[in-house]
Design an enzyme around this catalytic site. Structure first.
Site, PDB file in Angstrom:
ATOM      1  CB  SER A 123      -0.772   0.076   1.233  1.00  0.00           C
ATOM      2  OG  SER A 123      -1.841  -1.202   1.498  1.00  0.00           O
TER       3      SER A 123
HETATM    4  N1  SAH Z   1      -0.368  -5.461   4.184  1.00  0.00           N
HETATM    5  C1  SAH Z   1       0.211  -5.752   2.946  1.00  0.00           C
HETATM    6  C2  SAH Z   1      -0.739  -5.708   1.820  1.00  0.00           C
HETATM    7  C3  SAH Z   1      -0.517  -6.502   0.609  1.00  0.00           C
HETATM    8  S1  SAH Z   1      -1.676  -6.750  -0.471  1.00  0.00           S
HETATM    9  C4  SAH Z   1       1.477  -5.073   2.727  1.00  0.00           C
HETATM   10  O1  SAH Z   1       2.013  -4.284   3.794  1.00  0.00           O
HETATM   11  O2  SAH Z   1       2.350  -5.045   1.794  1.00  0.00           O
HETATM   12  C5  SAH Z   1      -2.879  -7.767   0.220  1.00  0.00           C
HETATM   13  C6  SAH Z   1      -2.447  -9.121   0.720  1.00  0.00           C
HETATM   14  O3  SAH Z   1      -3.774  -9.814   0.977  1.00  0.00           O
HETATM   15  C7  SAH Z   1      -2.079  -9.989  -0.693  1.00  0.00           C
HETATM   16  O4  SAH Z   1      -0.777 -10.426  -0.292  1.00  0.00           O
HETATM   17  C8  SAH Z   1      -3.109 -10.931  -0.779  1.00  0.00           C
HETATM   18  O5  SAH Z   1      -2.575 -12.195  -1.158  1.00  0.00           O
HETATM   19  C9  SAH Z   1      -3.563 -10.927   0.722  1.00  0.00           C
HETATM   20  N2  SAH Z   1      -4.944 -11.662   0.842  1.00  0.00           N
HETATM   21  C10 SAH Z   1      -6.049 -11.732   0.164  1.00  0.00           C
HETATM   22  N3  SAH Z   1      -6.952 -12.313   0.753  1.00  0.00           N
HETATM   23  C11 SAH Z   1      -6.416 -13.058   1.814  1.00  0.00           C
HETATM   24  C12 SAH Z   1      -7.081 -13.890   2.598  1.00  0.00           C
HETATM   25  N4  SAH Z   1      -8.290 -14.522   2.631  1.00  0.00           N
HETATM   26  N5  SAH Z   1      -6.062 -14.321   3.688  1.00  0.00           N
HETATM   27  C13 SAH Z   1      -5.003 -13.958   3.791  1.00  0.00           C
HETATM   28  N6  SAH Z   1      -4.240 -12.988   2.943  1.00  0.00           N
HETATM   29  C14 SAH Z   1      -5.133 -12.679   1.670  1.00  0.00           C
END
Ligand code: SAH
Length: 204
Positions: free
Chosen positions: A52
């Site tokens: 993000s």
């Molecule tokens: N907090 C992260 C944001 C990554 S983007 C950062 O600081 O980089 C969102 C992430 O959520 C992705 O890696 C995606 O694979 C994950 N995601 C999506 N659905 C999910 C679920 N049901 N359980 C766990 N992770 C999930």
């Protein structure tokens, strides 16, 4: 990054600003993107996922009202950047990722950077982490069609949750507060996240 992108837009919690100044964001993206790591935008982290924008990380962290004794659950480990910011402030961070290569890569990074208060799990985070609940705060860093009820049930009384809720293209950043009477919601504004995929999220 912190004064121009974050303080200027109204984030003022000193704990959040200190964490944003301390954590080296470039370690959370590939070396090819190091010169863009502190820019005012999200960046790709592989597997069609993104880290993000710095301001969104700061805004969500502040909205969680993190305290130093708190145990916080994050859904969507991704690059690990949001978890690292929280780990600078709270007692322990529990973070769940559903894409295996991201889970493995980020676990290694946490070890390399000595984040011993981050506990990771490879699973569908839409069902939460019952064994470790209740949590003082829950942060969902992927966009959900609605607020997963299991996550609300794993929040302590007095707990806070921040979650983007909407359709595939845009969401509202919702803050949930839980007290003895139930939950209270308010919107922090528009945002755009990758999809929360899982049993209580979007279908693949
Ligand atoms: N907090 C992260 C944001 C990554 S983007 C950062 O600081 O980089 C969102 C992430 O959520 C992705 O890696 C995606 O694979 C994950 N995601 C999506 N659905 C999910 C679920 N049901 N359980 C766990 N992770 C999930």
């Amino acid at each position: 990054m912190v004064s121009k992108q974050i303080e200027a837009r109204g984030v003022s919690d000193p704990k959040v600003l200190a964490a944003m100044r301390k954590v080296p964001r470039h370690f959370f993206v590939s070396e090819a993107l190091w010169d863009q790591a502190y820019g005012d935008y999200p960046l790709p982290i592989g597997e069609q996922q993104t880290i993000s924008q710095p301001y969104i990380v700061a805004e969500m962290t502040q909205a969680l009202q993190p305290g130093e004794e708190d145990r916080v659950l994050e859904i969507g480990t991704g690059s690990g950047y949001q978890a690292a910011i929280l780990a600078e402030i709270v007692f322990r961070v529990y973070t769940i990722e559903r894409i295996y290569p991201l889970y493995v890569k980020t676990r290694k990074l946490f070890d390399k950077l000595h984040y011993h208060n981050i506990v990771t799990k490879y699973s569908d985070g839409t069902t939460g982490w019952a064994d470790e609940s209740p949590f003082d705060a829950i942060i969902v860093t992927a966009g959900a069609p609605e607020i997963p009820k299991l996550l609300v049930s794993q929040l302590s009384v007095g707990g806070r949750m921040v979650i983007p809720v909407g359709n595939h293209y845009s969401q509202d950043l919702i803050k949930v507060y839980k007290d003895e009477r139930g939950i209270h919601k308010n919107s922090l504004g528009g945002c755009r996240f990758v999809k929360l995929v899982g049993e209580h999220g979007w279908r693949e």
